[in-house]
Scaffold this active site. Structure first.
Site, PDB file in Angstrom:
ATOM      1  N   LYS A  29       0.861  -1.337   0.106  1.00 30.31           N
ATOM      2  CA  LYS A  29      -0.004  -0.080  -0.077  1.00 30.31           C
ATOM      3  C   LYS A  29       0.734   1.211   0.014  1.00 30.31           C
ATOM      4  CE  LYS A  29      -2.626  -3.411   0.205  1.00 30.31           C
ATOM      5  NZ  LYS A  29      -2.994  -4.005  -0.953  1.00 30.31           N
ATOM      6  N   GLU A  39     -11.630  -8.738   2.444  1.00 35.62           N
ATOM      7  CA  GLU A  39     -11.922 -10.083   1.824  1.00 35.62           C
ATOM      8  C   GLU A  39     -11.946 -11.459   3.081  1.00 35.62           C
ATOM      9  OE1 GLU A  39      -7.732  -8.749   0.953  1.00 35.62           O
ATOM     10  OE2 GLU A  39      -9.899  -7.931   1.001  1.00 35.62           O
TER      11      GLU A  39
END
Length: 300
Positions: A227, A282
């Site tokens: 990220k 997720e």
């Protein structure tokens, strides 16, 4: 002999203490310490009981994060030691055993089953994957760049949705994960004419895309790598000239673990029409996440 006997005392005699220990100040200090210890033993359970509601509140509020830590870290370390295999290798063995070669849907189902029931792996997953599927279907991109192939889950998900004649360039810096991704991609039935796997850090690949792969423009970019690399890689893509008006970038996990600098930049730069698709992490419950959808509008 008599002088020696004068030094002896029976077990009923009190021990002779040096004058220092018989001083009033020392006796008072010893008594104070004894009283403090007694009170401390009485107060400690009360303090523990006072903090119990706070502890229970934290456990309830952050229970999903504790579950994630167990599945993603503790369970992984234990099974790594027990099996001698990495988490990604165990996942691939499961997919290889349960999926049908040449059937991308079967392979994706195998990944989803493993990550739901066995161990957590940070793929885009089926719920956020449907957003990716819809955007690919709507835009039908011919040149796609994926940053962060990991085990090949998102690579297969993208490749199966591309139109005839499209090319997917998938970048993965970890050699072991790239080796697994290569097997997964070929197991799904995609050859090098459709999917090119590039094993290299993204900041080394992006400047060479035009020269090494004869690319003029990227229609679609999917980001799911480190990220902290989202912002510098986006700016590198802007500087490379590979983004044209209408080029789409989809960045996963911008809310958790999060990419605050990336989000701050796209809000302020004025180069994109953008939105955040809110979802949950997720293969998890109760952890909010999101994907940033960007459409490049050209230079200011």
């Amino acid at each position: 002999m008599a002088s020696s006997l004068n030094l002896l005392y029976t077990h009923t005699d009190p021990p002779l203490l040096p004058d220092f220990y018989q001083s009033k100040h020392v006796v008072y200090s010893l008594r104070s310490f004894t009283e403090f210890s007694r009170r401390k033993r009485m107060v400690s359970p009360a303090i523990a009981l006072a903090f119990l509601p706070l502890l229970l509140t934290l456990l309830i509020r952050y229970r999903f994060y504790f579950v994630l830590f167990y599945r993603a870290v503790l369970l992984r370390v234990w099974r790594d030691c027990r099996t001698g295999l990495s988490r990604e290798e165990r996942c691939f063995q499961y997919v290889l055993t349960n999926a049908t070669p040449g059937d991308p849907e079967s392979i994706l189902d195998g990944f989803d089953s493993w990550c739901t029931k066995k161990e957590f792996i940070s793929h885009i997953g089926p719920k956020k994957g449907k957003i990716l599927d819809r955007l690919l279907s709507e835009h039908s991109p011919l040149t796609v760049l994926e940053l962060g192939a990991h085990c090949g889950y998102s690579t297969v998900r993208i490749a199966r949705a591309l139109p005839l004649g499209a090319r997917l360039f998938s970048v993965e810096m970890d050699q072991k994960n790239a080796a697994i991704a290569e097997k997964v991609i070929r197991l799904a039935g995609f050859d090098e004419a459709l999917v090119e796997l590039i094993v290299c850090p993204s900041d080394e690949v992006i400047p060479r895309l035009r020269a090494d792969f004869d690319l003029e423009k990227l229609d679609f970019v999917f980001m799911d790598h480190w990220k902290k690399c989202y912002l510098p890689d986006l700016q590198m893509l802007e500087g490379s000239g590979l983004l044209g008006k209408g080029s789409m970038i989809l960045a996963d996990n911008v809310l958790f673990p999060g990419a605050p600098n990336f989000l701050r930049y796209i809000r302020r730069c004025g180069l994109y029409e953008w939105r955040v698709h809110r979802a949950t992490l997720e293969y998890s419950k109760g952890i909010r996440d999101g994907m940033a959808e960007l459409v490049y509008q050209g230079t200011k």
